[in-house]
Enzyme design. Structure first.
Site, PDB file in Angstrom:
ATOM      1  NE  ARG A  95      -3.909   0.576   1.860  1.00 30.46           N
ATOM      2  CZ  ARG A  95      -5.131   0.643   2.349  1.00 30.46           C
ATOM      3  NH1 ARG A  95      -5.367   1.330   3.443  1.00 30.46           N
ATOM      4  NH2 ARG A  95      -6.136   0.024   1.767  1.00 30.46           N
ATOM      5  CG  HIS A 122      -8.244   0.030  -3.074  1.00 29.34           C
ATOM      6  ND1 HIS A 122      -7.460  -1.047  -2.694  1.00 29.34           N
ATOM      7  CD2 HIS A 122      -8.941   0.390  -1.954  1.00 29.34           C
ATOM      8  CE1 HIS A 122      -7.668  -1.304  -1.404  1.00 29.34           C
ATOM      9  NE2 HIS A 122      -8.558  -0.455  -0.939  1.00 29.34           N
ATOM     10  CD  GLN A 125     -12.944  -1.736  -1.264  1.00 31.27           C
ATOM     11  OE1 GLN A 125     -12.205  -1.702  -0.281  1.00 31.27           O
ATOM     12  NE2 GLN A 125     -14.179  -2.188  -1.211  1.00 31.27           N
ATOM     13  CG  ASP A 213     -13.524   6.295  -1.418  1.00 26.77           C
ATOM     14  OD1 ASP A 213     -13.547   6.164  -0.175  1.00 26.77           O
ATOM     15  OD2 ASP A 213     -12.457   6.288  -2.081  1.00 26.77           O
ATOM     16  CB  CYS A 253     -14.044   1.239  -0.443  1.00 27.55           C
ATOM     17  SG  CYS A 253     -13.631   2.981  -0.228  1.00 27.55           S
ATOM     18  NE  ARG A 281     -10.565  -5.276   0.071  1.00 30.11           N
ATOM     19  CZ  ARG A 281      -9.693  -4.351   0.478  1.00 30.11           C
ATOM     20  NH1 ARG A 281     -10.136  -3.226   1.008  1.00 30.11           N
ATOM     21  NH2 ARG A 281      -8.380  -4.509   0.310  1.00 30.11           N
TER      22      ARG A 281
HETATM   23  N1   CP Z   1     -11.311  -0.232   2.060  1.00 29.19           N
HETATM   24  C1   CP Z   1     -10.048  -0.255   2.525  1.00 29.19           C
HETATM   25  O1   CP Z   1      -9.084  -0.436   1.782  1.00 29.19           O
HETATM   26  O2   CP Z   1      -9.976  -0.116   3.867  1.00 29.19           O
HETATM   27  P1   CP Z   1      -8.625   0.080   4.704  1.00 29.19           P
HETATM   28  O3   CP Z   1      -8.062   1.406   4.304  1.00 29.19           O
HETATM   29  O4   CP Z   1      -9.052   0.033   6.133  1.00 29.19           O
HETATM   30  O5   CP Z   1      -7.692  -1.032   4.346  1.00 29.19           O
HETATM   31  N1  NVA Z   2      -9.873   6.708  -1.583  1.00 29.21           N
HETATM   32  C1  NVA Z   2      -9.529   6.275  -0.250  1.00 29.21           C
HETATM   33  C2  NVA Z   2      -9.794   4.821  -0.106  1.00 29.21           C
HETATM   34  C3  NVA Z   2      -9.493   4.227   1.237  1.00 29.21           C
HETATM   35  C4  NVA Z   2      -9.724   2.774   1.299  1.00 29.21           C
HETATM   36  C5  NVA Z   2      -8.075   6.610   0.028  1.00 29.21           C
HETATM   37  O1  NVA Z   2      -7.236   6.447  -0.868  1.00 29.21           O
HETATM   38  O2  NVA Z   2      -7.770   7.044   1.134  1.00 29.21           O
END
Ligand code: CP
Ligand code: NVA
Length: 303
Positions: A95, A122, A125, A213, A253, A281
Protein backbone atom coordinates in the site's frame (compact mmCIF):
# COMPACT_ATOMS: atom_id res chain seq x y z
CA UNK A 1 5.06 -13.53 -13.91
CA UNK A 2 1.85 -11.61 -13.28
CA UNK A 3 1.65 -8.49 -11.14
CA UNK A 4 -1.71 -7.05 -10.06
CA UNK A 5 -1.29 -3.29 -9.89
CA UNK A 6 -4.70 -2.47 -11.36
CA UNK A 7 -7.76 -4.43 -12.46
CA UNK A 8 -6.73 -4.27 -16.11
CA UNK A 9 -3.70 -6.38 -15.29
CA UNK A 10 -6.40 -9.05 -15.56
CA UNK A 11 -8.76 -9.43 -18.48
CA UNK A 12 -12.53 -9.81 -18.06
CA UNK A 13 -12.40 -13.63 -18.22
CA UNK A 14 -9.67 -13.66 -15.56
CA UNK A 15 -11.71 -11.43 -13.26
CA UNK A 16 -14.51 -14.01 -13.56
CA UNK A 17 -12.04 -16.81 -12.68
CA UNK A 18 -10.85 -14.91 -9.59
CA UNK A 19 -14.45 -14.33 -8.48
CA UNK A 20 -15.22 -18.02 -8.85
CA UNK A 21 -12.22 -18.91 -6.71
CA UNK A 22 -13.28 -16.26 -4.18
CA UNK A 23 -16.65 -17.99 -3.85
CA UNK A 24 -15.35 -21.51 -3.29
CA UNK A 25 -15.46 -22.83 0.25
CA UNK A 26 -12.31 -24.87 -0.35
CA UNK A 27 -9.11 -23.26 0.86
CA UNK A 28 -6.24 -25.11 -0.86
CA UNK A 29 -2.98 -24.81 1.07
CA UNK A 30 -1.21 -23.26 -1.91
CA UNK A 31 0.93 -21.04 0.34
CA UNK A 32 2.05 -23.83 2.66
CA UNK A 33 5.11 -22.60 4.63
CA UNK A 34 5.47 -19.58 2.38
CA UNK A 35 5.70 -15.94 3.33
CA UNK A 36 3.81 -12.96 1.95
CA UNK A 37 5.25 -9.52 2.72
CA UNK A 38 2.68 -6.79 3.26
CA UNK A 39 4.12 -3.26 3.16
CA UNK A 40 1.98 -0.35 4.35
CA UNK A 41 2.92 3.29 3.78
CA UNK A 42 -0.60 4.31 4.90
CA UNK A 43 -2.97 3.07 7.60
CA UNK A 44 -5.37 0.18 6.98
CA UNK A 45 -8.02 -1.86 8.78
CA UNK A 46 -9.70 -3.92 6.03
CA UNK A 47 -6.82 -4.43 3.62
CA UNK A 48 -4.29 -5.55 6.18
CA UNK A 49 -6.64 -7.86 8.04
CA UNK A 50 -8.28 -9.36 4.96
CA UNK A 51 -4.92 -10.04 3.30
CA UNK A 52 -3.36 -11.48 6.45
CA UNK A 53 -6.32 -13.79 6.98
CA UNK A 54 -6.42 -14.83 3.31
CA UNK A 55 -2.74 -15.78 3.44
CA UNK A 56 -3.27 -17.75 6.66
CA UNK A 57 -6.30 -19.56 5.19
CA UNK A 58 -4.06 -20.73 2.34
CA UNK A 59 -1.39 -22.03 4.73
CA UNK A 60 1.03 -19.13 4.40
CA UNK A 61 2.57 -16.62 6.79
CA UNK A 62 1.88 -12.90 6.30
CA UNK A 63 4.40 -10.37 7.59
CA UNK A 64 3.21 -6.80 8.11
CA UNK A 65 5.88 -4.20 7.41
CA UNK A 66 5.30 -0.53 8.20
CA UNK A 67 6.70 2.34 6.15
CA UNK A 68 8.80 3.46 9.13
CA UNK A 69 10.39 0.06 9.39
CA UNK A 70 11.19 -0.58 5.75
CA UNK A 71 11.97 3.03 4.78
CA UNK A 72 11.20 2.81 1.06
CA UNK A 73 13.70 5.07 -0.75
CA UNK A 74 14.89 6.36 2.64
CA UNK A 75 16.72 3.48 4.30
CA UNK A 76 16.99 1.52 1.06
CA UNK A 77 15.74 1.90 -2.50
CA UNK A 78 12.40 0.42 -3.53
CA UNK A 79 14.31 -1.89 -5.88
CA UNK A 80 16.64 -3.20 -3.18
CA UNK A 81 13.74 -3.70 -0.75
CA UNK A 82 11.91 -5.69 -3.44
CA UNK A 83 14.93 -7.88 -4.15
CA UNK A 84 15.51 -8.44 -0.42
CA UNK A 85 11.92 -9.37 0.43
CA UNK A 86 11.83 -11.70 -2.58
CA UNK A 87 14.52 -13.79 -0.86
CA UNK A 88 12.01 -14.70 1.84
CA UNK A 89 8.53 -14.29 0.41
CA UNK A 90 6.52 -15.72 -2.46
CA UNK A 91 4.65 -12.47 -3.03
CA UNK A 92 4.73 -8.83 -1.99
CA UNK A 93 1.66 -6.71 -1.33
CA UNK A 94 2.18 -2.97 -0.96
CA UNK A 95 0.00 0.00 0.00
CA UNK A 96 1.82 3.06 -1.25
CA UNK A 97 1.42 6.78 -1.86
CA UNK A 98 2.83 6.83 -5.38
CA UNK A 99 1.60 4.28 -7.92
CA UNK A 100 5.08 4.41 -9.46
CA UNK A 101 6.37 2.65 -6.32
CA UNK A 102 4.43 -0.55 -7.07
CA UNK A 103 5.42 -0.21 -10.74
CA UNK A 104 9.07 -0.08 -9.73
CA UNK A 105 8.60 -3.17 -7.55
CA UNK A 106 6.93 -5.02 -10.42
CA UNK A 107 9.76 -4.06 -12.75
CA UNK A 108 12.14 -6.09 -10.61
CA UNK A 109 10.01 -9.12 -11.61
CA UNK A 110 11.20 -11.20 -8.65
CA UNK A 111 7.83 -12.24 -7.17
CA UNK A 112 4.25 -11.15 -7.96
CA UNK A 113 3.47 -7.65 -6.68
CA UNK A 114 -0.06 -6.89 -5.50
CA UNK A 115 -1.17 -3.29 -5.16
CA UNK A 116 -2.91 -2.88 -1.80
CA UNK A 117 -3.92 0.71 -2.75
CA UNK A 118 -2.00 3.47 -4.41
CA UNK A 119 -2.95 7.02 -5.35
CA UNK A 120 -4.27 5.61 -8.64
CA UNK A 121 -5.79 2.22 -7.97
CA UNK A 122 -7.34 -0.15 -5.45
CA UNK A 123 -7.79 -3.42 -7.33
CA UNK A 124 -8.44 -5.72 -4.37
CA UNK A 125 -11.25 -3.43 -3.27
CA UNK A 126 -12.82 -3.57 -6.72
CA UNK A 127 -12.71 -7.39 -6.75
CA UNK A 128 -14.58 -7.41 -3.44
CA UNK A 129 -17.03 -4.83 -4.82
CA UNK A 130 -18.00 -6.87 -7.88
CA UNK A 131 -18.14 -10.04 -5.76
CA UNK A 132 -20.63 -8.28 -3.48
CA UNK A 133 -22.70 -7.02 -6.40
CA UNK A 134 -22.79 -10.51 -7.93
CA UNK A 135 -23.96 -12.02 -4.65
CA UNK A 136 -26.69 -9.41 -4.35
CA UNK A 137 -27.80 -9.03 -7.97
CA UNK A 138 -26.69 -12.20 -9.76
CA UNK A 139 -25.42 -11.72 -13.31
CA UNK A 140 -24.15 -8.14 -13.57
CA UNK A 141 -24.55 -7.82 -17.34
CA UNK A 142 -26.72 -4.78 -18.05
CA UNK A 143 -26.95 -3.73 -14.39
CA UNK A 144 -25.92 -0.21 -13.42
CA UNK A 145 -23.59 1.24 -10.81
CA UNK A 146 -23.72 4.96 -10.03
CA UNK A 147 -20.60 6.30 -8.33
CA UNK A 148 -21.06 9.65 -6.62
CA UNK A 149 -18.11 11.80 -5.50
CA UNK A 150 -14.40 11.76 -6.18
CA UNK A 151 -13.02 10.11 -9.33
CA UNK A 152 -10.24 8.54 -7.28
CA UNK A 153 -8.30 5.28 -6.93
CA UNK A 154 -11.38 3.38 -5.76
CA UNK A 155 -13.49 4.69 -8.63
CA UNK A 156 -10.97 3.83 -11.34
CA UNK A 157 -10.63 0.22 -10.19
CA UNK A 158 -14.39 -0.12 -9.63
CA UNK A 159 -15.12 1.23 -13.11
CA UNK A 160 -12.75 -1.29 -14.68
CA UNK A 161 -14.06 -4.28 -12.72
CA UNK A 162 -17.76 -3.51 -13.09
CA UNK A 163 -17.31 -2.52 -16.73
CA UNK A 164 -15.51 -5.81 -17.42
CA UNK A 165 -18.57 -7.64 -16.08
CA UNK A 166 -20.91 -5.76 -18.43
CA UNK A 167 -22.26 -3.14 -16.05
CA UNK A 168 -23.28 0.35 -17.04
CA UNK A 169 -20.90 2.66 -15.15
CA UNK A 170 -22.14 6.13 -14.20
CA UNK A 171 -20.23 8.91 -12.44
CA UNK A 172 -21.33 12.15 -10.85
CA UNK A 173 -19.02 14.54 -9.05
CA UNK A 174 -17.49 17.98 -9.55
CA UNK A 175 -16.06 17.97 -13.09
CA UNK A 176 -12.57 18.85 -11.84
CA UNK A 177 -12.58 15.64 -9.78
CA UNK A 178 -13.53 13.33 -12.65
CA UNK A 179 -10.83 10.90 -13.75
CA UNK A 180 -8.08 12.27 -15.96
CA UNK A 181 -8.25 12.09 -19.77
CA UNK A 182 -5.44 9.55 -19.57
CA UNK A 183 -7.51 7.36 -17.23
CA UNK A 184 -10.57 7.73 -19.43
CA UNK A 185 -8.48 6.53 -22.40
CA UNK A 186 -7.23 3.64 -20.29
CA UNK A 187 -10.80 2.65 -19.43
CA UNK A 188 -11.89 2.96 -23.05
CA UNK A 189 -8.94 0.83 -24.12
CA UNK A 190 -10.14 -1.82 -21.67
CA UNK A 191 -13.60 -1.59 -23.26
CA UNK A 192 -15.16 0.32 -20.38
CA UNK A 193 -17.21 3.47 -20.89
CA UNK A 194 -18.18 5.78 -18.08
CA UNK A 195 -21.11 8.16 -18.46
CA UNK A 196 -20.55 11.40 -16.60
CA UNK A 197 -23.56 13.22 -15.09
CA UNK A 198 -23.57 16.79 -13.77
CA UNK A 199 -26.30 16.00 -11.26
CA UNK A 200 -26.11 13.04 -8.84
CA UNK A 201 -29.92 12.72 -9.10
CA UNK A 202 -29.57 11.90 -12.80
CA UNK A 203 -26.72 9.45 -12.22
CA UNK A 204 -28.58 7.39 -9.61
CA UNK A 205 -31.91 7.29 -11.49
CA UNK A 206 -33.05 3.64 -11.42
CA UNK A 207 -29.46 2.51 -10.65
CA UNK A 208 -28.96 -0.97 -9.15
CA UNK A 209 -25.97 0.09 -7.06
CA UNK A 210 -25.07 3.44 -5.51
CA UNK A 211 -21.42 3.72 -4.49
CA UNK A 212 -19.41 6.46 -2.84
CA UNK A 213 -16.00 6.95 -1.25
CA UNK A 214 -14.44 9.69 0.86
CA UNK A 215 -13.98 13.15 -0.60
CA UNK A 216 -10.52 13.43 0.95
CA UNK A 217 -8.33 10.39 0.50
CA UNK A 218 -5.30 9.47 2.56
CA UNK A 219 -2.50 11.88 1.72
CA UNK A 220 -4.88 14.68 0.61
CA UNK A 221 -5.62 16.02 4.09
CA UNK A 222 -4.30 19.50 3.25
CA UNK A 223 -6.99 19.83 0.54
CA UNK A 224 -9.80 18.97 2.95
CA UNK A 225 -11.49 22.40 3.10
CA UNK A 226 -11.31 23.01 -0.62
CA UNK A 227 -12.68 19.52 -1.31
CA UNK A 228 -15.57 19.97 1.12
CA UNK A 229 -16.67 23.05 -0.77
CA UNK A 230 -16.29 21.38 -4.16
CA UNK A 231 -18.23 18.23 -3.19
CA UNK A 232 -21.16 20.02 -1.59
CA UNK A 233 -24.32 18.61 -3.17
CA UNK A 234 -22.74 15.22 -3.86
CA UNK A 235 -23.62 13.57 -0.55
CA UNK A 236 -25.36 10.20 -0.64
CA UNK A 237 -28.37 10.65 1.61
CA UNK A 238 -31.80 9.08 1.91
CA UNK A 239 -33.33 11.37 -0.72
CA UNK A 240 -30.67 10.41 -3.27
CA UNK A 241 -30.99 6.69 -2.48
CA UNK A 242 -34.74 7.08 -2.99
CA UNK A 243 -34.14 7.98 -6.64
CA UNK A 244 -32.25 4.77 -7.38
CA UNK A 245 -33.96 1.49 -8.23
CA UNK A 246 -36.41 0.33 -5.56
CA UNK A 247 -34.09 -2.62 -4.74
CA UNK A 248 -30.85 -0.62 -5.07
CA UNK A 249 -27.99 -1.45 -2.75
CA UNK A 250 -25.49 0.97 -1.25
CA UNK A 251 -21.77 0.25 -1.23
CA UNK A 252 -18.77 2.09 0.24
CA UNK A 253 -15.21 0.79 0.43
CA UNK A 254 -14.88 2.27 3.95
CA UNK A 255 -13.67 3.97 6.03
CA UNK A 256 -16.66 6.30 5.68
CA UNK A 257 -16.53 9.93 6.71
CA UNK A 258 -20.08 9.93 8.04
CA UNK A 259 -21.79 13.29 7.56
CA UNK A 260 -19.60 14.11 4.55
CA UNK A 261 -19.97 11.84 1.49
CA UNK A 262 -22.66 9.75 3.20
CA UNK A 263 -25.00 9.96 6.17
CA UNK A 264 -25.61 7.46 8.99
CA UNK A 265 -29.07 6.49 7.82
CA UNK A 266 -27.65 5.27 4.48
CA UNK A 267 -24.57 3.47 5.85
CA UNK A 268 -26.71 1.85 8.55
CA UNK A 269 -29.87 1.61 6.44
CA UNK A 270 -31.57 -1.42 4.89
CA UNK A 271 -30.02 -0.90 1.43
CA UNK A 272 -26.48 -0.86 2.81
CA UNK A 273 -24.26 -3.89 2.13
CA UNK A 274 -21.04 -2.32 3.40
CA UNK A 275 -20.28 -5.01 5.98
CA UNK A 276 -20.79 -7.87 3.52
CA UNK A 277 -18.56 -5.86 1.18
CA UNK A 278 -15.92 -5.54 3.92
CA UNK A 279 -15.99 -9.30 4.60
CA UNK A 280 -15.70 -9.93 0.89
CA UNK A 281 -12.30 -8.23 0.94
CA UNK A 282 -10.96 -11.43 2.50
CA UNK A 283 -12.71 -13.78 0.07
CA UNK A 284 -11.64 -11.71 -2.94
CA UNK A 285 -8.04 -11.55 -1.71
CA UNK A 286 -8.00 -15.32 -1.21
CA UNK A 287 -9.46 -15.86 -4.69
CA UNK A 288 -6.78 -13.69 -6.23
CA UNK A 289 -3.97 -15.41 -4.31
CA UNK A 290 -5.17 -18.87 -5.37
CA UNK A 291 -5.50 -17.68 -8.96
CA UNK A 292 -2.01 -16.19 -9.00
CA UNK A 293 -0.38 -19.26 -7.49
CA UNK A 294 -2.29 -21.98 -9.31
CA UNK A 295 -2.28 -20.32 -12.71
CA UNK A 296 0.98 -18.42 -12.69
CA UNK A 297 3.35 -19.80 -10.10
CA UNK A 298 2.59 -23.48 -10.59
CA UNK A 299 6.14 -24.50 -11.36
CA UNK A 300 7.89 -22.18 -8.91
CA UNK A 301 10.00 -23.74 -6.19
CA UNK A 302 8.58 -22.95 -2.78
CA UNK A 303 10.86 -20.97 -0.51
N1 CP B 1 -11.31 -0.23 2.06
C1 CP B 1 -10.05 -0.25 2.53
O1 CP B 1 -9.08 -0.44 1.78
O2 CP B 1 -9.98 -0.12 3.87
P1 CP B 1 -8.62 0.08 4.70
O3 CP B 1 -8.06 1.41 4.30
O4 CP B 1 -9.05 0.03 6.13
O5 CP B 1 -7.69 -1.03 4.35
N1 NVA C 1 -9.87 6.71 -1.58
C1 NVA C 1 -9.53 6.27 -0.25
C2 NVA C 1 -9.79 4.82 -0.11
C3 NVA C 1 -9.49 4.23 1.24
C4 NVA C 1 -9.72 2.77 1.30
C5 NVA C 1 -8.08 6.61 0.03
O1 NVA C 1 -7.24 6.45 -0.87
O2 NVA C 1 -7.77 7.04 1.13
Amino acid sequence: MRHILEIDDLNAAEVVEVLELASTKEYPKVLDRQGVALIFEKPSARTRNSMEMAVIQLGGHPIYISAEEIGLDKRESVEDVTKTLSCFHSMIGARVFKHSTVERMAKENQVPIINLLSDEAHPLQALADVLTMQQELGDLQGRSVAYIGDGNNVFRSLALASGFLGMEVRFSGPSEYFISDEDRDRLNFAGVNVTEYDKPEEAVKDADVVYTDVWTSMGQEEEKNQRHKAFEGFQVNKELMGMASEKAIFLHCLPAHRGEEVVDEVVDGSASRVWVQAENRMHAARGLLIWLIEKHLGGRETI
